[in-house]
Write a protein that holds these residues in place. Structure first.
Motif: not given
Lengths: 266, 331
Positions: A93, A95, A130-132, A135-136, A139, A225-228, B110, B114, B119, B122, B151-154
């Motif tokens: 994902d 991150l 996602t546009a993520l 910025p990630e 960080e 990954s956090a997002v599944k 984000p 970050g 997780g 968008t 789904v998000i795991d965090t």
């Protein structure tokens, strides 16, 4: 000025993507291209380099086939390119992708003996939008970020970035090193020339793997990954109504007005 | 942060000139549904300056708790907002953080994700509670041609929510909830950016999101001069003018009017598409309209596939005739 441009290869976004029989995006017949926003980023980087000097390196995370769009990048402004390929990264994902990119930044800096001043990303990709990641990544690297940039200027050891906003724009000063995510500027990316294509073809694109990057296997790939993503679907189609195309304009218009008046829409 | 510590839904409501943006109030609708199913509550968070009225709005649309961080330093959106939101998440430990997918929302999400290693998804267009108690977030990909359920795991988890995806509830005349936390300042940490100048190029207020009638023009209008017909038709209908990307890029109309994947997402009662072919990029932004009228000279234009009434004809003939007829109807 040491510049890195992050590029993702995506299916040509002028072609409509549908799902195939197994419920996955049917993209294998669609021409792969560099993500449009990444091409704007590369063009902006190339103009910045022309004004201020420096070197542009392009990097992609993906299979060996991503070299196709990296070759194109080498023909339109990039001096060097790396591809980061590892099966363990599949399905990462944003991150996890930002994490891999941060490790790639460190590795390329080590190999080239440089420190990147500016890292350009497209503001989003046209596939997952996602546009993520930009910025990630900032960080992860602990540096500043400006999103939606359409112009930039060097200001000593800082950058003045013009950020498009919903009402107009901001001019944002950010210390280097910095990550910039790029929106469509008022110009189009340059086209390659015969000469630049030939030169690009001769250049090597080194491949970096997880062993080179030293990524932690527990932080990458679909499983970590956090997002599944659990399923994909196509949006429900709206039922088409009536299409009116009579012999003359008057007939068409009269019929259309009758339908609309009956529907009480005015 | 451990899983057991985190509960409730934090809805981050962006404000403009002291008022809550629509998407912020819209998000309270699914947030309340999910919170009530999980037996927890909804906290509205506002970061800015002069937030009293917006706090009352959030209460009237059903927020159980309200946190405002009200400080002159935070008047305009900047990196400081992300630093404050990070602090609030660490302090109040929500299970889920919802943020409107405005440009600022897509900037802050984000950065905070970050910073905290969370997780994030968008542009959520729909969300529901799965059997396992996890929220399933539906997001568009490939210009909206495909939707992904995620789904998000965090924990916490972050989602930006697209405006127009949920209907605002009925506002209730309520007092501010007892639990209102007003913080005047929070640590910003290491700030790396400075806004040197803010320019408003778009002075007109264009409220496409709340419009009942939208008349939109595309490349098929042909010129800035012809595009005025779109404005005229919108005027006689008391509607708002919309546009596809092409007229905006050609300078016929300002960016504030753009509808689609890279513009506003709208769902009016009536949408009239003039000289618009119907590329997915645009259709994504207006397909939720109740009644769609399309005018295009190309009878194979994809816009006709989603129109309630498709008029095959020249916009320069159809629009003036329509203006005349509507004037008669309204007289």
């Amino acid at each position: 000025m040491e510049i890195l441009v992050c590029v993702k290869q995506v299916p040509d976004d002028s072609v409509k993507v549908v799902l195939n029989g197994s419920g996955q995006p049917a993209i294998d017949k669609i021409a792969p291209v560099a993500n449009a926003f990444d091409t704007y980023a590369l063009e902006m980087a190339a103009r910045f380099k022309e004004a201020n000097g420096g070197t542009i390196t392009a990097v992609s995370i993906g299979p060996d086939e991503f070299k196709t769009s990296l070759k194109n990048c080498l023909a339109v402004g990039a001096d060097k390119a790396y591809v980061v390929t590892d099966a363990s990264y599949d399905g990462s994902d944003s991150l996890a992708t930002a994490y891999v990119l941060s490790k790639a930044v460190a590795k390329i800096e080590e190999l080239e003996g440089v420190k990147f001043d500016i890292i350009f990303c497209g503001k989003e990709t046209t596939d997952s939008t996602t546009a993520l990641v930009g910025p990630e990544l900032a960080e992860k690297l602990g540096v500043g970020v400006v999103t939606c940039v359409t112009e930039l200027a060097l200001n000593g050891d800082k950058i003045d970035a013009k950020q498009e906003t919903e009402e107009g724009y901001n001019t944002i000063e950010v210390a280097m090193p910095a990550v910039l995510t790029i929106n469509k500027p008022h110009y189009d990316p340059r086209y390659p020339t015969m000469k630049s294509k030939m030169a690009a073809r001769r250049k090597q694109i080194p491949t970096l793997t997880s062993a080179d990057l030293g990524t932690d296997a527990s932080l990458v790939g679909a499983a970590n990954s956090a997002v599944k993503t659990i399923s994909l679907s196509e949006p429900t189609k709206k039922q088409a109504g009536i299409k009116i195309n009579e012999k003359t304009f008057e007939e068409t218009f009269a019929k259309a007005m009758a339908v609309m008046t009956e529907a009480k829409i005015f | 942060m451990s899983l057991t510590d985190c509960k409730g839904i934090m809805v981050v409501i962006e404000t403009a000139d002291g008022a809550a943006k629509s998407v912020g109030l819209e998000m309270l609708t699914p947030a309340k549904e999910i919170a009530s199913a999980k037996g927890t509550d909804v906290t509205a968070v506002m970061i800015g300056e002069g937030l009293e009225d917006a706090a009352k709005q959030a209460a009237s649309y059903g927020a159980d708790k309200i946190i405002t961080v009200d400080n002159n330093d935070l008047k305009a959106y900047s990196e400081k907002h992300a630093a404050v939101l990070k602090e609030l998440i660490e302090k109040y430990k929500p299970e889920t953080v919802l943020i409107g997918a405005t440009q600022n929302g897509k900037d802050i999400a984000p950065i905070v994700a970050g910073k905290l290693g969370l997780g994030c998804v968008t542009d959520v267009v729909s969300m529901k509670l799965g059997d396992d108690g996890k929220i399933v977030f539906t997001c568009p990909m490939y210009s909206g041609n495909i939707l992904s359920d995620n789904v998000i795991d965090t924990v916490p988890q972050i989602a930006t929510v697209r405006g127009g995806s949920f209907k605002k509830g009925e506002p209730k005349d309520v007092e501010l909830p007892e639990e209102v936390v007003i913080a005047e300042s929070m640590p910003y940490g290491d700030i790396k950016t400075t806004i040197k100048e803010t320019v408003k190029e778009i002075s007109e207020a264009v409220n496409l999101e709340d419009a009942q009638v939208i008349v939109s023009g595309g490349r098929g209008m042909g010129s800035a001069e012809n595009f005025k017909l779109v404005e005229e038709l919108a005027n006689v209908l008391g509607g708002v003018v919309g546009a596809t990307r092409a007229p905006v890029e050609d300078g016929w109309i300002s960016r504030a009017h753009q509808i689609g994947q890279s513009g506003k997402i709208v769902a009016p009662k009536l949408y009239i598409a003039c000289g618009i072919s119907g590329a997915t990029q645009h259709v994504t932004g207006m397909v939720g309209s109740d009644y769609i009228v399309a005018i295009n000279k190309d009878e194979d234009a994809p816009i006709f596939d989603i129109a309630n009434v498709g008029i095959v004809g020249n916009v320069m003939q159809v629009i003036p005739a329509m203006i005349e007829e509507i004037k008669k109807l309204k007289a």
